[in-house]
Design a protein around this motif. Sequence first.
Motif, short mmCIF file in Angstrom:
data_model
loop_
_atom_site.label_atom_id
_atom_site.label_comp_id
_atom_site.label_asym_id
_atom_site.label_seq_id
_atom_site.Cartn_x
_atom_site.Cartn_y
_atom_site.Cartn_z
N CYS A 317 0.85 -1.19 0.00
CA CYS A 317 0.00 0.00 0.00
C CYS A 317 0.89 1.24 0.00
O CYS A 317 2.02 1.20 0.48
N THR A 318 0.34 2.37 -0.50
CA THR A 318 1.21 3.55 -0.65
C THR A 318 1.33 4.41 0.60
O THR A 318 2.31 5.11 0.77
N ASP A 319 0.27 4.46 1.44
CA ASP A 319 0.29 5.36 2.59
C ASP A 319 0.48 6.83 2.16
O ASP A 319 0.99 7.64 2.93
N VAL A 320 0.10 7.17 0.92
CA VAL A 320 0.09 8.60 0.53
C VAL A 320 -0.65 9.36 1.62
O VAL A 320 -1.64 8.86 2.15
N GLY A 321 -0.16 10.54 2.08
CA GLY A 321 0.92 11.36 1.66
C GLY A 321 2.33 11.03 2.09
O GLY A 321 3.23 11.77 1.69
N ALA A 322 2.60 9.95 2.87
CA ALA A 322 3.99 9.68 3.21
C ALA A 322 4.76 9.27 1.96
O ALA A 322 5.97 9.46 1.89
N SER A 323 4.08 8.67 0.98
CA SER A 323 4.69 8.42 -0.32
C SER A 323 4.41 9.62 -1.23
O SER A 323 3.33 10.21 -1.14
N PRO A 324 5.35 9.94 -2.13
CA PRO A 324 5.09 11.06 -3.04
C PRO A 324 4.15 10.69 -4.18
O PRO A 324 3.74 11.57 -4.94
N THR A 325 3.80 9.40 -4.32
CA THR A 325 3.07 8.99 -5.51
C THR A 325 2.00 7.94 -5.20
O THR A 325 2.18 7.11 -4.30
N THR A 326 0.92 7.97 -5.97
CA THR A 326 -0.11 6.94 -5.85
C THR A 326 0.26 5.69 -6.65
O THR A 326 -0.51 4.74 -6.70
N SER A 327 1.45 5.69 -7.26
CA SER A 327 1.86 4.55 -8.08
C SER A 327 2.22 3.34 -7.23
O SER A 327 3.19 3.38 -6.45
N LEU A 328 1.47 2.27 -7.39
CA LEU A 328 1.82 1.03 -6.69
C LEU A 328 2.99 0.32 -7.37
O LEU A 328 3.59 -0.58 -6.78
N PHE A 329 3.34 0.72 -8.59
CA PHE A 329 4.55 0.18 -9.21
C PHE A 329 5.78 0.65 -8.42
O PHE A 329 6.74 -0.09 -8.23
N CYS A 330 5.73 1.91 -7.97
CA CYS A 330 6.82 2.44 -7.15
C CYS A 330 6.92 1.65 -5.85
O CYS A 330 8.01 1.33 -5.37
N GLU A 331 5.76 1.31 -5.30
CA GLU A 331 5.71 0.51 -4.06
C GLU A 331 6.29 -0.89 -4.30
O GLU A 331 7.02 -1.43 -3.46
N MET A 332 5.95 -1.49 -5.45
CA MET A 332 6.48 -2.82 -5.78
C MET A 332 8.01 -2.77 -5.88
O MET A 332 8.71 -3.66 -5.39
N ALA A 333 8.51 -1.72 -6.54
CA ALA A 333 9.97 -1.59 -6.70
C ALA A 333 10.63 -1.46 -5.33
O ALA A 333 11.64 -2.11 -5.04
N GLN A 334 10.04 -0.64 -4.46
CA GLN A 334 10.65 -0.44 -3.13
C GLN A 334 10.57 -1.72 -2.30
O GLN A 334 11.49 -2.02 -1.52
N PHE A 335 9.50 -2.47 -2.47
CA PHE A 335 9.36 -3.78 -1.79
C PHE A 335 10.53 -4.69 -2.19
O PHE A 335 11.19 -5.29 -1.34
N LEU A 336 10.80 -4.76 -3.49
CA LEU A 336 11.90 -5.61 -3.95
C LEU A 336 13.24 -5.12 -3.41
O LEU A 336 14.10 -5.91 -3.02
N LYS A 337 13.41 -3.80 -3.37
CA LYS A 337 14.69 -3.25 -2.93
C LYS A 337 14.92 -3.46 -1.44
O LYS A 337 15.98 -3.95 -1.05
N VAL A 338 13.95 -3.09 -0.60
CA VAL A 338 14.23 -3.14 0.85
C VAL A 338 14.33 -4.57 1.36
O VAL A 338 14.96 -4.80 2.39
N HIS A 339 13.73 -5.52 0.64
CA HIS A 339 13.81 -6.91 1.10
C HIS A 339 14.85 -7.73 0.33
O HIS A 339 15.03 -8.92 0.60
N ALA A 340 15.52 -7.09 -0.62
CA ALA A 340 16.43 -7.85 -1.50
C ALA A 340 17.52 -8.59 -0.73
O ALA A 340 17.84 -9.73 -1.02
N GLY A 341 18.07 -7.93 0.29
CA GLY A 341 19.20 -8.53 1.00
C GLY A 341 18.82 -9.56 2.04
O GLY A 341 19.67 -10.26 2.55
N SER A 342 17.52 -9.64 2.36
CA SER A 342 17.15 -10.46 3.52
C SER A 342 16.07 -11.50 3.26
O SER A 342 15.89 -12.41 4.05
N SER A 343 15.34 -11.36 2.16
CA SER A 343 14.21 -12.26 1.97
C SER A 343 14.20 -12.84 0.57
O SER A 343 14.27 -12.11 -0.41
N SER A 344 14.11 -14.16 0.49
CA SER A 344 14.07 -14.78 -0.83
C SER A 344 12.65 -14.82 -1.38
O SER A 344 12.42 -15.20 -2.51
N THR A 345 11.67 -14.43 -0.55
CA THR A 345 10.28 -14.49 -1.01
C THR A 345 9.83 -13.18 -1.67
O THR A 345 8.73 -13.11 -2.20
#
Length: 471
Positions: A317-345
């Motif tokens: 979920c975006t939690d706009v206004g804490a996110s600058p954008t309503t784009s859930l693609f941006c959220e998907m990208a950040q999900f992959l990035k912040v969990h990249a080093g720790s989660s294989s799922t």
Amino acid sequence: MIAGLRATRGPLLNPLAAGGVDYWPDGVLVGDEHGRIVAVGAWDELAPRLGLDAAAVPRSAGLILPPLLDAHIHIPQHPIRGRFAEDIGADPPGGRLLASLEKNVFPAEGRCEGPAHARHVVADFLADTLSSGVIGGAAYMTVHARATRIALEQLPAPWSVGLVLMNGRCPEYLRTDEPGLAEDVAALARDFGRRLIVTDRFAVSVDTPLRKAGVALARRHGLRMQTHLDEQRAEKMLVEEVLYPDAGTYTGVYARDGLLDCEPILAHCIHMRPEEVDAIAATDASIAHCPVSNTLLGSGVMPLDTIRAAGISHALCTDVGASPTTSLFCEMAQFLKVHAGSSSTATPEEALRLVTVAPARMLGLADRLGTFAPGLEWSFIEVVCDSPVPATARKAILGGLLRMTEDDLGRWRQPDDPCASAVARLRDAGLDWGHDLAVLEADVRATATRLERRVRRVVRAGDVIWDSRGA
Ligand code: GUN
Ligand code: FE
């Protein structure tokens, strides 16, 4: 072509209810005259079977996928999206969240007291979310019953909206009208049913009598609840040590007062003790996971594998206004990035599921939306995709939707990369507030800019409800 059928043809992603993602580089989604799906699959297989004529079936403008759903977003913060923490120092006493609420967020929410302003804000919110391919979700409005009614009237049915409860640590102008609350909820529930969500802003701003009143009203009218939980360390300390020293944990406050039994959507859930995870797993609660917000506010990293192992349903979920954008693609990208080093799922396929199937289930919309299956709504979005047509689901999501390469993603697994090491410190509460936050914020903003305005068309139950050419 069989009379009454309609179809759209193109590369097609289908996140499945049972798990996994189907992908056809040349797919087709076939609907009937009632706006229901008849079939989905490969063009070569379905065209002969259904008598589809290549000349009569339009080509999509890009990747075809189910419309997106955002189960945690704040409507009155839409005008200040991306400026939530503006002019807030790196690490103010009490944390960035509480300082931002006071300085930037509460004034923005107070302005929705006026109906003309509220209407304007909701209209902009609707147009912007549609342009991001988001057709529904669970939103917070404000403490004002009138503004909440405006939002419920102006937004289409896949949107649920929260009347926000607050009676402490907030400005006088932004307090719940407690004597009028029962009547306000009754009137909104009568007119909008379960689209109304009883919304406990968070334990910092709601005392136990008001929370219990909210729980009683939710039970009386058959409504669900939503709130924030365990977002920042300073907030958690305030709740557990100062405000509710006898509740055991932050989650204990919500358990004790009955909120956990009202199918709540719990936003963030970052700083969780094991007993809090167990308490949540024992209920019908679900978690709104907001990686962009959690990065930009320096909140931390949600323990994805723990939440997953506990079997707690969750969505991105975006939690706009804490996110600058309503784009859930941006959220998907950040999900992959912040969990990249720790989660294989945290895979691209899973990221797509967490903005479609997962929120549809959480929101009670799975009989209509979230995936493509016969009988569900013929609803979809088309997203422009840099050519050529991707060969696999992973490539279609990572390269097509998120415009990332495997190398971009791999960077986030390198301990010496500045972004990856900043995320490691974010997770371990060792954030270098000035430097790390600046590095991560620059990356999020660049991602948002890259991924916005790529949805070309939004179709809901057979009707085009948004088209980039007309916007
Ligand atoms: N906690 C309480 N209110 C809010 C809010 O508006 N945004 C975020 N991110 N956290 C909150
Ligand atoms: Fe929020």
